[in-house]
Design an enzyme around this catalytic site. Structure first.
Site, PDB file in Angstrom:
ATOM      1  N   PRO A  90       0.813  -1.217   0.000  1.00 30.12           N
ATOM      2  CG  PRO A  90      -0.762  -1.575   1.648  1.00 30.12           C
ATOM      3  CD  PRO A  90       0.550  -2.070   1.155  1.00 30.12           C
ATOM      4  CD  GLU A  91       4.597   2.927  -2.536  1.00 30.13           C
ATOM      5  OE1 GLU A  91       4.849   4.129  -2.714  1.00 30.13           O
ATOM      6  OE2 GLU A  91       5.413   2.029  -2.818  1.00 30.13           O
ATOM      7  CE  LYS A 112       3.137   5.452   2.283  1.00 30.81           C
ATOM      8  NZ  LYS A 112       4.339   4.618   2.560  1.00 30.81           N
ATOM      9  CG  ASN A 172      11.213   1.132  -0.559  1.00 29.43           C
ATOM     10  OD1 ASN A 172      12.025   2.029  -0.380  1.00 29.43           O
ATOM     11  ND2 ASN A 172      11.589  -0.089  -0.907  1.00 29.43           N
ATOM     12  NE  ARG A 212      10.589  -0.187   3.383  1.00 32.84           N
ATOM     13  CZ  ARG A 212       9.431   0.417   3.109  1.00 32.84           C
ATOM     14  NH1 ARG A 212       9.110   1.542   3.742  1.00 32.84           N
ATOM     15  NH2 ARG A 212       8.600  -0.088   2.242  1.00 32.84           N
TER      16      ARG A 212
END
Length: 264
Positions: free
Chosen positions: A2-3, A51, A166, A251
């Site tokens: 999810p972004e 988000k 990311n 990340r």
């Protein structure tokens, strides 16, 4: 994963199914909210902030949830079979009316606050890339507040601009020919970079598929993300990968060493 665009699309679909209807199902499966009951109230709005998801009710209360890395909301017909996306024990929330039921799997940070209390949960966020408050100038100002931070880490800091995760971090840096470890203050054109991020999220917000290349073929949806060792779609140089940031928030970061040369 999810972004910001996923949260935006989730909010829109939840709004279409829940807004303007009285709640007949309300079940929060977290200890501190297990006795909460908003049945009989009317959902007035569901919106995304970065988000974060905010489900507003007519009694001035808001249900907050966050998708984080693994959360999701699914819609099903009330009274029909439940979605079998994940096991039952992963359900954290159910909100429904006589027609639709929204089931939240592994959703995080469930809170019930007053409308004025929303600021305690989302007031720290920078300009929302898909929101009415989007302000590229403010986003650039926020980024430049820490000029020595790497641009890869700065883009993930939701206090600077809200919505980049990311995947979009890696993709927008490739599109703008910026090496992920470039100090933010050394990026040649931050305005172009944040506007490119906003464009990428905007073109993907209306559908679940995420493509930054304009192609949907397997392995060709993204320029660099999760393509370590594969040839760059522009220059054929093997894509590189390395962890960026401090543990436990490091990340996996992907980039093309030819298209995104390191700053001198």
């Amino acid at each position: 994963m999810p972004e910001g665009d996923t949260a935006w699309l989730t909010a829109r679909r939840l709004h279409q199914a829940l807004a303007g209807r009285a709640v007949t199902i309300f079940d929060l499966r977290v200890p501190e909210l297990a006795t909460s009951d908003l049945k009989g109230e009317t959902v007035t709005q569901v919106l995304a902030r970065g988000k974060h998801l905010l489900t507003r009710f007519g009694n001035d209360l808001t249900l907050h949830s966050h998708l984080r890395m693994d959360g999701s909301w699914y819609l099903s017909r009330t009274g029909g079979p439940r979605p079998r996306r994940y096991p039952e024990h992963m359900i954290r929330a159910r909100v429904g009316n006589e027609e639709w039921t929204a089931t939240g799997y592994r959703v995080h940070d469930l809170r019930i606050v007053t409308r004025s209390g929303e600021a305690t949960l989302v007031g720290h966020l920078g300009p929302d890339l898909l929101g009415p408050d989007w302000d590229p100038e403010q986003a650039v100002t926020n980024l430049l507040a820490a000029p020595d931070e790497t641009i890869g880490e700065a883009l993930l800091d939701q206090r600077n601009l809200a919505g980049v995760g990311n995947m979009y971090k890696c993709e927008v840096l490739f599109v703008e020919h910026v090496h992920p470890w470039t100090p933010t203050g050394k990026v040649r054109d931050l305005t172009s970079l944040v506007n490119a991020a906003q464009r990428l999220l905007r073109v993907n917000r209306d559908h679940p598929e995420q493509s930054t290349t304009g192609m949907l073929g397997r392995g060709r949806e993204h320029w660099v993300y999760e393509r370590s060792g594969a040839p760059c779609l522009r220059c054929r140089t093997p894509i590189q990968r390395a962890d960026q940031g401090k543990s436990p928030r490091a990340r996996g970061t992907y980039w093309c060493p030819t298209c995104q040369p390191a700053a001198r």
